[in-house]
Design a protein around this motif. Structure first.
Motif, PDB file in Angstrom:
ATOM      1  N   PRO A  63     -33.770 -16.075 -12.649  1.00  0.00           N
ATOM      2  CA  PRO A  63     -34.905 -15.146 -12.747  1.00  0.00           C
ATOM      3  C   PRO A  63     -34.923 -14.060 -11.683  1.00  0.00           C
ATOM      4  CG  PRO A  63     -35.651 -17.368 -13.199  1.00  0.00           C
ATOM      5  CD  PRO A  63     -34.215 -17.482 -12.765  1.00  0.00           C
ATOM      6  N   GLU A  64     -34.599 -14.414 -10.428  1.00  0.00           N
ATOM      7  CA  GLU A  64     -34.649 -13.415  -9.361  1.00  0.00           C
ATOM      8  C   GLU A  64     -33.602 -12.318  -9.554  1.00  0.00           C
ATOM      9  OE1 GLU A  64     -32.530 -17.140  -7.624  1.00  0.00           O
ATOM     10  OE2 GLU A  64     -34.186 -16.672  -9.010  1.00  0.00           O
ATOM     11  N   VAL A  65     -32.513 -12.640 -10.260  1.00  0.00           N
ATOM     12  CA  VAL A  65     -31.506 -11.628 -10.582  1.00  0.00           C
ATOM     13  C   VAL A  65     -31.989 -10.782 -11.759  1.00  0.00           C
ATOM     14  CG1 VAL A  65     -29.133 -11.247 -11.372  1.00  0.00           C
ATOM     15  CG2 VAL A  65     -29.605 -12.995  -9.649  1.00  0.00           C
ATOM     16  N   PRO A  91     -17.161  -5.769 -12.137  1.00  0.00           N
ATOM     17  CA  PRO A  91     -17.688  -7.133 -12.229  1.00  0.00           C
ATOM     18  C   PRO A  91     -18.549  -7.428 -11.006  1.00  0.00           C
ATOM     19  CG  PRO A  91     -15.393  -7.170 -11.537  1.00  0.00           C
ATOM     20  CD  PRO A  91     -15.714  -5.741 -11.843  1.00  0.00           C
ATOM     21  N   ALA A  92     -19.691  -8.036 -11.214  1.00  0.00           N
ATOM     22  CA  ALA A  92     -20.561  -8.365 -10.079  1.00  0.00           C
ATOM     23  C   ALA A  92     -19.888  -9.367  -9.149  1.00  0.00           C
ATOM     24  CB  ALA A  92     -21.895  -8.924 -10.586  1.00  0.00           C
ATOM     25  N   PHE A 131     -23.196  -8.178 -14.654  1.00  0.00           N
ATOM     26  CA  PHE A 131     -23.538  -9.526 -14.202  1.00  0.00           C
ATOM     27  C   PHE A 131     -23.379 -10.519 -15.352  1.00  0.00           C
ATOM     28  CE2 PHE A 131     -25.105  -7.139 -10.739  1.00  0.00           C
ATOM     29  CZ  PHE A 131     -25.334  -7.998  -9.669  1.00  0.00           C
ATOM     30  N   THR A 132     -22.147 -10.855 -15.641  1.00  0.00           N
ATOM     31  CA  THR A 132     -21.825 -11.909 -16.596  1.00  0.00           C
ATOM     32  C   THR A 132     -20.375 -12.301 -16.343  1.00  0.00           C
ATOM     33  OG1 THR A 132     -21.942 -12.572 -18.936  1.00  0.00           O
ATOM     34  CG2 THR A 132     -21.073 -10.385 -18.490  1.00  0.00           C
ATOM     35  N   LYS A 191     -24.078 -18.393 -10.633  1.00  0.00           N
ATOM     36  CA  LYS A 191     -23.351 -17.986  -9.420  1.00  0.00           C
ATOM     37  C   LYS A 191     -23.968 -16.737  -8.797  1.00  0.00           C
ATOM     38  CE  LYS A 191     -18.668 -19.587 -10.703  1.00  0.00           C
ATOM     39  NZ  LYS A 191     -18.326 -20.438  -9.563  1.00  0.00           N
ATOM     40  N   PHE A 192     -24.601 -15.917  -9.631  1.00  0.00           N
ATOM     41  CA  PHE A 192     -25.157 -14.655  -9.150  1.00  0.00           C
ATOM     42  C   PHE A 192     -26.480 -14.882  -8.419  1.00  0.00           C
ATOM     43  CE2 PHE A 192     -22.956 -13.439 -13.219  1.00  0.00           C
ATOM     44  CZ  PHE A 192     -21.858 -12.852 -12.613  1.00  0.00           C
ATOM     45  N   ASN A 193     -26.652 -14.177  -7.307  1.00  0.00           N
ATOM     46  CA  ASN A 193     -27.885 -14.304  -6.536  1.00  0.00           C
ATOM     47  C   ASN A 193     -28.370 -12.929  -6.077  1.00  0.00           C
ATOM     48  OD1 ASN A 193     -26.279 -13.628  -4.236  1.00  0.00           O
ATOM     49  ND2 ASN A 193     -25.704 -15.786  -4.017  1.00  0.00           N
ATOM     50  N   VAL A 194     -29.476 -12.930  -5.331  1.00  0.00           N
ATOM     51  CA  VAL A 194     -30.077 -11.675  -4.867  1.00  0.00           C
ATOM     52  C   VAL A 194     -29.110 -10.900  -3.977  1.00  0.00           C
ATOM     53  CG1 VAL A 194     -31.949 -10.694  -3.491  1.00  0.00           C
ATOM     54  CG2 VAL A 194     -32.431 -12.565  -5.080  1.00  0.00           C
TER      55      VAL A 194
END
Length: 312
Positions: free
Chosen positions: A213-215, A261-262, A241-242, A187-190
């Motif tokens: 990877p980009e994160v 939380p991210a 970021f989890t 779910k996490f992105n740049v």
């Protein structure tokens, strides 16, 4: 153990009292993962990441293990404790990523790379672990792969953890299955990274290696949840970021530090399927008992024990 560190209502407190009573009567212990609901974390006898829980399962002095986590974790506890009763409080507590990897994916990879050892994340079913040379967690994956006497490694099922391991070991990592991932961490992105930097300019970013990877490339620290616990003391402010419940664990351990939380929507449905009521009913009725066929358990145990030995 404090039974009211979380803001429970009267109904929850009654459940907690019954849970504690049943634990004593049945000589039971509650093991819980860091992603569990706060009220579950608060009643756990031991709280940790996959590696810590696997280690703890070996040393458990109890007749009954209630595993507040997802099914592959409870299976691991059963494999390591074949004579104990292991209970998973909710049938729906499963891991989508673990279920992505099938035995056929391993066999197909072995046909192409017959000399490559099979390294499987513990986030896998007992059936697939039976085909592993060694299992790993996010905390020890790079360390174990580095120790293996092979330059090419078959690795499953998380492709992002495979990327993390490849970068740190310089070895050729063959990820299986194609596209294997944790839906929470992908779910996490740049954009989330950039937003975190703007909202919390004094914070550092701790990122789980299941993230894209980009994160990972934009993180200040890439570690397992256990690593987050150990490293949070190094700075006063963190964006995490989890899975979002990790923030509760960290804030409780380090009340003088700040954790964010991210993403609030980064939550694991499998982990969140367990409630206090499920824990109570599991202890009361001794459900749902985890069973692993003997042949599968014996093979999987070798891979798990090799991980524990290589992690020392």
């Amino acid at each position: 153990m404090s039974v009211r560190s979380f803001n429970q209502g009267d109904e929850d407190m009654k459940l907690i009292e019954e849970i504690l009573k049943l634990k004593d009567e049945k000589n039971a212990i509650i093991l819980a993962h860091n992603y569990q609901l706060p009220e579950i974390q608060d009643i756990a006898d031991f709280l940790g990441d996959s590696l810590e829980l696997a280690r703890k399962a070996v040393d458990v002095d109890a007749d009954v293990i209630v595993f507040a986590g997802v099914d592959f974790m409870a299976e691991t506890a059963k494999i390591l404790n074949p004579t104990k009763k292991v209970l998973l409080p909710a049938r729906r507590a499963t891991c989508v990523m673990a279920n992505m990897l099938k035995v056929k994916h391993i066999l197909e990879a072995k046909e192409k790379y017959p000399d490559a050892p099979v390294v499987l994340y513990v986030n896998t079913t007992a059936e697939t672990k039976a085909y592993a040379d060694v299992t790993v967690t996010s905390a020890n994956a790079a360390k174990i792969v580095e120790k293996l006497d092979a330059d090419t490694i078959i690795f499953g099922p998380d492709n992002n953890l495979a990327y993390y391991v490849a970068k740190r070991t310089g070895k050729k990592i063959i990820p299986i299955p194609e596209g294997g991932h944790c839906y929470v961490h992908t779910k996490f992105n740049v954009e989330d990274v950039e937003r975190a930097r703007k909202l919390h300019p004094n914070a550092k970013l701790m990122v789980h290696p299941e993230c894209n990877p980009e994160v990972q490339e934009r993180a200040d620290l890439i570690v397992s949840t256990g690593g987050m616990v150990r490293n949070a003391c190094q700075h006063d402010e963190w964006v995490v970021f989890t899975e979002k419940e990790m923030v509760y664990r960290l804030q409780k351990l380090y009340p003088d530090k700040k954790f964010y939380p991210a993403k609030e929507e980064a939550f694991c449905i499998g982990m969140k399927s367990i409630t206090l009521k499920h824990i109570y009913e599991s202890l009361r009725d001794e459900k749902y008992e985890i069973k692993v066929p003997k042949k599968i358990a014996e093979k999987a145990k070798k891979a798990i024990e090799r991980m524990l030995e290589m992690s020392k």
